[in-house]
Structure formats: C-alpha cells, structure tokens
Enzyme design. Structure first.
Site, PDB file in Angstrom:
ATOM      1  N   HIS A  20      47.791   8.431  -4.894  1.00  0.00           N
ATOM      2  CA  HIS A  20      48.119   8.697  -3.530  1.00  0.00           C
ATOM      3  C   HIS A  20      49.460   8.353  -3.076  1.00  0.00           C
ATOM      4  O   HIS A  20      50.179   7.627  -3.693  1.00  0.00           O
ATOM      5  CB  HIS A  20      47.222   7.560  -2.441  1.00  0.00           C
ATOM      6  CG  HIS A  20      45.691   8.147  -2.605  1.00  0.00           C
ATOM      7  ND1 HIS A  20      45.290   9.212  -2.285  1.00  0.00           N
ATOM      8  CD2 HIS A  20      44.478   7.587  -3.188  1.00  0.00           C
ATOM      9  CE1 HIS A  20      43.701   9.399  -2.343  1.00  0.00           C
ATOM     10  NE2 HIS A  20      43.381   7.877  -2.883  1.00  0.00           N
ATOM     11  N   CYS A  35      50.457  13.399  -2.689  1.00  0.00           N
ATOM     12  CA  CYS A  35      50.477  13.841  -1.319  1.00  0.00           C
ATOM     13  C   CYS A  35      52.137  13.214  -0.877  1.00  0.00           C
ATOM     14  O   CYS A  35      52.426  12.131  -1.116  1.00  0.00           O
ATOM     15  CB  CYS A  35      49.363  13.475  -0.168  1.00  0.00           C
ATOM     16  SG  CYS A  35      48.231  14.522  -0.235  1.00  0.00           S
TER      17      CYS A  35
END
Length: 543
Positions: A372, A415
């Site tokens: 992440h 991301c």
C-alpha cells in the site's frame, strides 16, 4: 553590516563544503583547472581550499557567488544551489553571460562521466608506457589531468584522446567530435562578423552556444542528467506537455494511448525555435549499458500482503511476486523475495544490500516493492511510511560504489493517492480515501535521486490509485511482466518497453469501464538499457 554579510557568506561556504564528498571535490578541482593553476589545485584537500583559491583570484566573493553556483550545477549538486540563492533554472539562464567553465573543460568532464570502470582499465593499459610504473589505479578525471600535465592533451591537441576513445569505445568519440564541430561552428560565426563585433561575440556567446542546459539543444551536455518523466498527470483537458528546466513531463489523459518517449522528446525540441539540431546529438543514437558481465545482477522483491492495522490484505499480490520472480530469473537475475516487511525491516534490507560486495561483478540492480502507499511513499506492514526517495538513496554512487555507472531499476506497485470506490474483484492499494492535498504530493521526479543511472517505474501517477485483481494480480505488474516477456526477445530497450506498459494499462478498466489507470516512469539513465535475450524460452504468460 559588512561584517555580517561576510560572516553569512562564509557560513554558506561552510555548509556547502560539509555537503560535498571526495568525488565532488575532485570534480570541482577538474572543472577549475582552467581558472586555477595545476600546482595550487594539487594541494587542495577540501572544497574550502577551492573556495579560498577562487576568492584569492576574486572569482568568488560575497557580492558574486555565480562561479560556485555554476560549478555546483555542473556536478549536479542542485540541492545546494538554494544555499546561494539560486535554482537550477536561474543558473541556466545566467550561464550564457556569466559562465566561466570552458566548453573544452565541460567536454572532458562529460567524457569522464561516460567512461566506465572497464573503459578506464583499458585506457590505462593502452597508456601504460606513458603512465608512472607505480601508478596502478586512478579515476577518469585523474587520468585526463595527467594527460594534460604531460602535454598529451589540450584544447587544440586531441589526437591521443581520440585514439583512446576509438580503441576503448567508439561511442565516446562522439563527445569529442561534437566538441570539435562546435568549435568549427563558432569559428565560422566569428569570421562572418566585423572584427569589433566578432570580439564582442566571442566574449559573450560561447557559453550561450555551448550551454549545458536551458534553451540551447545543440550543445546540451550529458553531464546534466535530466529527469524525464512519462505517464500522465490526469486533468480535465485530456493531455498536456510541460517543459520546465530539465524535467520533462510527457503526459496523457486517462483515456489516451500511452506516450512514446522519443516522440515526446522530439516534439518538445520542435516547440523550442531557439534550439539548434546537432547531427551528433546523443538523442539520435544513445550508447547502451554493458549487460554482458559474468552475472546480470540481483532482483529484490518485497511483497507486503498482511498489515497490522486498518489496511486491508493485498489479495492477488502473491501472483505479482511470483510473476516478477519468474520473469527476472528468466532475464538472468538472482531473485530474492521477501514477504511482509515492516518499515524498519525494509530500510534494514536496503542497508544490507547497499553494503553487499556482490554487486561488483554484476551488470545492474532491480528492486520491486509491492505494498500500500501514498504520494511519494510506501507502507511497511506496521503501516509506517517509507519514502521512495529514501529507498533509492541507499544505492547512489556514494552509498553503494559497487553499483556506480550501472543501471538501478525500481518498480513500485502502490497507490500514490486517492482510493477509488471498489468494483467487483477490484481493490485499491491506498490508505486514505480522500485525495491527498496538493502540498503533500510527491511526483516520481522528486522521488528519484539527482544522479545518473536510476529508473523509477511507478504503477500510477501521483495522486491516483492503482488497481489489483484479487486473483490475477495488479494491472501494472502483470503488464510489466508480459511486456518484458514479449519485447526483450525483440531487442527493445527498457524505456520502449515501459511505454508499451503504459499503452497496455491505459486500455484496462474495471467491469463498468469507469476506473482507469496510467503508470508513470521517471529516469536519469544516461544510456539505453537492453536486456540480453535469454537462451531459455520465456516462462508461461498465463495468468
């Protein structure tokens, strides 16, 4: 008041000195060779010594620090320019009129940057009879300085240098030929002017014509390694092209096809009417990195799947890790895979691999991080931030000399901002559902170190989410692996392959066709990177 300014000026010099290492000091000495005597430069041990010599000749003083700004610019220590009140752009603007480093000296420094350790060994072997018998090891700058001291090399005496370049690497000869063409061009322009005008032209224009940045393309020096960024900064107008300083953004809207890097650079050149074309320009035929050593290199894969706090498990990530391992093993790299690492463990791993002596006989280094993330960072499994720039900084020439002049590739699947509402089988690798504030965003070009031979492949542009199929893996990593399998056997270089990856990912969408993604590479590569075609057949591309 005057005393205060003098103290502040010397404080600035001290801060700059503290941020310069041995290699930077040697580069400064070399660039000052036409401004200061060889004898005085031989006694230099620190940047402070150079500053003192420049001040003694009134080239540097509290009223005018441009000579130091130029030197820092030419050795690419751009982060220190602000200490003098300059930016890279303001230095470029002033170089045509205030630059002191001769084009001859720039050419030699540029040449030294392109000479690899193998090239240097061969050059020293060819010059064995001219070199002192006790001298067995020297840098490329030291070798060039020695040739100058022995009168084997001068502005009007390049024959030995040309012979060496032809023997060790004909591509190096292009840098010398380019310089010779520039001299001829300048001489022709001066001869076409009346005597008085020619004198004025000669005094003002050479640094402008031979400018290593800014607006004159003809004589762009490769010592200024621009960061080029491909991909898209998605906006309402669809596509954009922006050229600011030496940072190139060649962007496409979400629904556009991926950008072709060479075409984009060509278009940027055409938009600048003041720029001149050069038949020997490196953009037309780039040299290639040596990829024929005894070992290809290491590939690290960090796959963060489970997190200790609120972040969801990254289902499908194991598919990416497996595919990356298969592909880079096929390409000849030694793959090391690590699962679920905290922020501290990620940094410890980088420290461990930075210190490895095994890089010496290897062609390149690859690091893939699956996690992440947010703008300019990835998360460890403890959900603590690790800046991407920090990860890459472990492998700069100073921190990891074993990888000097070798390509270092980093691929980040995470991301970089906004989490988009999930569709069936689609998840986003982000933590915060709100788009990051503009001031908190970090673009790939800001994450990459300001030195040569790095490539950063980001799964998405800054501020946007990247997508992962819970069974098949992420769009970006799967496209990257498939394009490597397809295009390496065709002899394509890595930037062409990443452009194809952009094309592939830009065509993908969720089940409703509403969610899109565009990867964005950034790089400071000096040469083309082409992986040798493996002898074994490619691993299965089935997902």
């Amino acid at each position: 008041m005057g005393d205060d300014r003098s103290i502040k000026f010397r404080q600035q010099l001290l801060v700059i000195d503290e941020n310069l290492g041995t290699e930077e000091v040697e580069a400064l000495k070399f660039l000052c060779s036409d401004l200061l005597s060889f004898k005085k430069l031989e006694a230099v041990e620190s940047a402070q010594d150079i500053f003192q010599l420049l001040m003694a000749k009134d080239l540097l003083n509290k009223e005018d620090t441009f000579i130091l700004a130029e030197l820092l610019y030419r050795i690419r220590c751009h982060f220190l320019l602000q200490k003098l009140g300059y930016t890279k752009e303001t230095v470029q603007e002033n170089l045509p009129w205030k630059g002191k480093v001769s084009r001859y000296r720039q050419m030699l420094y540029e040449l030294s940057e392109d000479i690899t350790s193998e090239d240097l060994k061969r050059a020293m072997f060819l010059l064995r009879d001219q070199l002192p018998k006790k001298l067995t090891n020297m840098s490329s700058l030291e070798l060039l300085t020695f040739l100058e001291k022995q009168d084997h090399l001068a502005e009007n005496n390049l024959q030995i240098l040309e012979k060496i370049c032809m023997e060790i690497s004909p591509d190096l000869l292009k840098t010398v030929n380019k310089y010779k063409m520039e001299r001829v061009s300048l001489a022709q322009q001066e001869s076409s002017l009346p005597i008085k005008e020619a004198a004025s032209f000669s005094h003002h224009i050479p640094e402008g014509l031979f400018h290593s940045g800014g607006d004159v393309r003809l004589l762009t020096s490769s010592q200024e390694t621009p960061i080029k960024s491909l991909g898209s900064n998605i906006n309402d107008s669809g596509s954009l092209q922006e050229h600011a300083g030496s940072v190139h953004f060649i962007a496409a809207g979400q629904d556009d096809k991926a950008v072709n890097v060479m075409q984009g650079i060509s278009e940027l050149s055409q938009e600048q009417p003041a720029r001149m074309s050069n038949p020997e320009s490196k953009t037309e035929k780039l040299m290639t990195y040596k990829m024929d050593g005894p070992h290809r290199g290491y590939c690290l894969i960090i796959n963060n799947f489970s997190f200790t706090g609120t972040l969801q498990k990254r289902r499908g990530s194991s598919k990416d890790a497996e595919m990356l391992a298969h592909v880079f093993t096929w390409l000849g790299l030694d793959v090391k895979t690590y699962a679920d690492k905290t922020s501290v463990e990620i940094k410890n791993l980088m420290q461990e691999w930075r210190s490895s002596k095994d890089h010496r006989d290897r062609d390149c280094f690859v690091c893939c991080i699956l996690s992440h993330g947010e703008s300019g960072l990835v998360y460890g499994t403890d959900e603590q931030e690790v800046p991407i720039r920090t990860i890459m900084s472990y492998f700069t020439a100073r921190q990891c000399p074993q990888l000097t002049e070798k390509p270092k590739l980093f691929f980040i699947q995470a991301c970089q901002g906004k989490e988009i509402q999930q569709a069936v089988y689609i998840e986003a690798d982000a933590q915060n559902p709100d788009l990051l504030p503009i001031q908190q965003r970090v673009s790939p070009s800001e994450s990459i170190p300001e030195e040569a031979d790095f490539l950063l492949g980001m799964a998405t542009v800054d501020g946007y989410a990247s997508f992962r199929h819970i069974q098949h893996g992420t769009w970006y990593i799967q496209a990257l692996c498939n394009k490597l399998l397809l295009l390496v056997p065709r002899g394509e270089d890595i930037l062409s392959i990443l452009t194809e990856v952009n094309e592939d990912v830009s065509k993908r969408a969720d089940n409703l066709g509403k969610k899109k993604q565009m990867p964005q590479p950034a790089y400071t590569l000096r040469k083309k990177l082409i992986f040798p075609v493996p002898r074994s057949p490619p691993p299965s591309q089935k997902q």
